[in-house]
Design a protein around this motif. Structure first.
Motif, short mmCIF file in Angstrom:
data_model
loop_
_atom_site.label_atom_id
_atom_site.label_comp_id
_atom_site.label_asym_id
_atom_site.label_seq_id
_atom_site.Cartn_x
_atom_site.Cartn_y
_atom_site.Cartn_z
N HIS A 304 -19.35 37.97 11.93
CA HIS A 304 -20.79 38.18 11.70
C HIS A 304 -21.47 36.91 11.21
CE1 HIS A 304 -20.18 38.34 7.35
NE2 HIS A 304 -19.15 39.13 7.57
N GLY A 305 -22.79 36.98 11.07
CA GLY A 305 -23.56 35.82 10.63
C GLY A 305 -23.76 35.79 9.12
N THR A 306 -24.82 35.15 8.69
CA THR A 306 -25.06 34.92 7.25
C THR A 306 -25.75 36.09 6.56
OG1 THR A 306 -27.14 33.80 7.75
CG2 THR A 306 -25.17 32.42 7.65
N VAL A 307 -26.02 37.14 7.33
CA VAL A 307 -26.65 38.39 6.83
C VAL A 307 -27.97 38.08 6.11
CG1 VAL A 307 -26.01 40.73 6.09
CG2 VAL A 307 -24.22 39.02 6.33
N THR A 308 -28.85 37.45 6.84
CA THR A 308 -30.12 36.96 6.33
C THR A 308 -30.97 38.04 5.66
OG1 THR A 308 -30.07 35.41 8.17
CG2 THR A 308 -32.17 35.62 7.00
N ARG A 309 -31.04 39.21 6.29
CA ARG A 309 -31.90 40.27 5.73
C ARG A 309 -31.47 40.64 4.32
NH1 ARG A 309 -32.96 44.71 10.24
NH2 ARG A 309 -31.92 45.93 8.64
N HIS A 310 -30.16 40.70 4.09
CA HIS A 310 -29.67 41.02 2.74
C HIS A 310 -29.99 39.87 1.79
CE1 HIS A 310 -26.44 44.12 4.19
NE2 HIS A 310 -27.49 44.12 4.97
N TYR A 311 -29.87 38.64 2.27
CA TYR A 311 -30.08 37.47 1.42
C TYR A 311 -31.53 37.41 0.91
CZ TYR A 311 -30.14 32.61 -0.14
OH TYR A 311 -30.26 31.46 -0.88
N THR A 322 -23.43 43.96 0.78
CA THR A 322 -22.97 43.20 1.93
C THR A 322 -21.44 43.25 1.99
OG1 THR A 322 -24.83 41.73 1.54
CG2 THR A 322 -23.20 41.01 3.15
N ASN A 323 -20.93 43.55 3.15
CA ASN A 323 -19.50 43.74 3.35
C ASN A 323 -18.78 42.38 3.42
OD1 ASN A 323 -16.96 44.34 4.41
ND2 ASN A 323 -17.74 46.08 5.57
N SER A 324 -17.82 42.18 2.54
CA SER A 324 -17.12 40.89 2.47
C SER A 324 -15.75 40.92 3.16
CB SER A 324 -16.94 40.50 1.00
OG SER A 324 -16.41 41.58 0.27
#
Ligand code: NAP
Ligand code: MG
Length: 404
Positions: A304-311, A322-324
């Motif tokens: 997956h990517g950098t999960v921008t929406r969560h950031y 966010t799933n690690s």
């Protein structure tokens, strides 16, 4: 555990952006430093540092993987027009993964992480199906054009003057020209066979050679030649098989299979099939990815990517979930490989234990929000934890395992 594990050779550690950068630091602090005298050569590929170095840092990181053989990479932003503004970039820097892949000349293998309690949508797939996608050429490097209403002729003229008509158009139409190179197909084949040996899994390769008697057939022939000459004996010793079949037959067999093999695909097939397989296994956050070069260098990462929406929510002070897991498995993959190459049994064992602790944590009902809806196990009521809370639970499971 009394004494920390010592390492011989460093792992190339490639840091990244946004939510995954936060997870990255926490994984090291909570899960690795307490057990390992971690030896890494650190490359900061966070977008700010790529900008500061004119993206030289990406090239240096790729060369370091060539030097040491094993890297682990955090997800990174691939800049687009919005990112150029957001980070005041002087240039729309290229995809770091693209740059690294072109330097290592590698193939990407994507593997789902299987959890007891998260059933694949295809119920027979009880073991992982690992997809290898050839990442060069075909329609991704194609030339296309429109033929107008007056038609025209598409032809190839050889240097000796002889020519071949591709199509005589009597009216409007479209044309697509695609290519591949023996060099790229050969690298792809070697990466695939190396990875099969590494994992001890059968490998399938599929194409459409009955219709594409020259183009797809060339893929089939190159795979067969390389296998015969370089891998046949090694496969026998490892007790695994190489199997070629038509893409349609492969699809039918995959659907009926129980998984547990590698499926090598041409570029387009891999693009499509990897999304199908990922969907069946639940979540992009449960998919690891490893780049394997034909020389046998390895770079592990999450798919997956950098999960921008969560950031962005994190920056607003909101809680995130966010799933690690895929990033943890990127680290365990790299540590295991380093341990194998340097014959450090305790490092291999640590990697295995870290993976087991991560799975067990979820199987006991502690997970991030994305998994809650997918999880179903009698007697267990799944609980959604926040980003750091989940990692804390994994750390707890790991501590218990090591104090036994
Ligand atoms: P993404 O980061 O993979 O996230 C897309 C969505 O998928 C998220 O908004 C989230 O959905 C869900 N998701 C993905 N990973 C998750 C996780 N670990 N835990 C929970 N949910 C997860 O893709 P993107 O938003 O398209 O891209 C963001 C940035 O990542 C971009 O700048 C792109 O360039 C970069 N990128 C990097 C790589 C790489 O370095 N390998 C790969 C892909 C993308 P919800 O918001 O619905 O919860
Ligand atoms: Mg796709």
């Amino acid at each position: 555990m009394t004494k920390k594990i010592t390492m011989k050779t460093p792992i190339v550690e490639i840091d990244g952006d946004e939510m995954t950068r936060i997870i990255w630091k926490e994984i090291k602090d909570a899960l690795l430093y307490p057990y390992i005298d971690l030896k890494t050569e650190y490359y900061d590929l966070g977008l700010k540092h790529r900008e500061a170095t004119g993206d030289q840092i990406t090239i240096e990181a790729a060369n370091a993987i060539k030097k040491y053989g094993v890297g682990v990479k955090c997800a990174t932003i691939t800049p687009n027009a919005d990112r150029v503004k957001e980070y005041s970039l002087t240039k729309m820097w290229k995809s770091p993964n693209g740059t690294i892949r072109s330097i290592l000349d590698g193939t990407v293998f994507r593997e789902p992480i299987i959890i007891d309690g998260i059933k694949p949508i295809v119920p027979t797939w009880t073991n992982p199906i690992i997809i290898a996608r050839h990442a060069y050429g075909d329609i991704y490097a194609g030339v296309e054009f429109v033929v107008g209403k007056d038609g025209g002729t598409v032809s190839m003229t050889h240097p000796d003057g002889s020519s071949l008509i591709v199509k005589n158009f009597g009216g409007a139409g479209i044309v697509q020209g695609v290519h591949n190179t023996d060099k790229s197909i050969t690298s792809f084949a070697r990466s695939c066979f190396n990875f099969a040996l590494d994992k001890g899994l059968d490998i399938w390769f599929s194409a459409k050679d009955t219709i594409s008697k020259i183009y797809d057939h060339r893929f089939k022939d190159i795979f067969a030649e390389i296998f015969e000459e370089e891998y046949k004996e090694k496969f026998k010793q490892r007790n695994i098989e190489y199997f070629y079949t038509l893409i349609d037959d492969a699809v039918a067999r995959v659907m009926r299979s129980s998984g547990g093999f590698i499926w090598a695909c041409k570029n387009y097939d891999g693009d499509v099939m990897s999304d199908m397989v990922a969907t069946s296994f639940g979540s992009l956050a449960m998919m690891t990815s490893v780049l394997v070069s034909p020389e046998g260098y390895y770079e592990y990462e999450a798919a997956h990517g950098t999960v921008t929406r969560h950031y962005y929510r994190h920056l607003q002070g909101e809680s995130t979930s966010t799933n690690s897991v895929a990033t943890i498995f990127a680290w365990s993959g790299a540590l295991r490989k380093r341990g194998e190459l340097d014959s450090i049994e305790s490092l291999v064992e640590f990697a295995n234990t870290l993976e087991a602790a991560t799975k067990e944590t979820i199987e006991k009902g502690y997970m991030t929000k994305d998994l809650v809806g997918l999880f179903s196990k009698p007697g267990i009521n799944p609980k959604a934890l926040d980003t750091i809370g989940f990692l804390g639970k994994v750390a707890e499971t790991l501590r218990i395992k090591f104090s036994r």
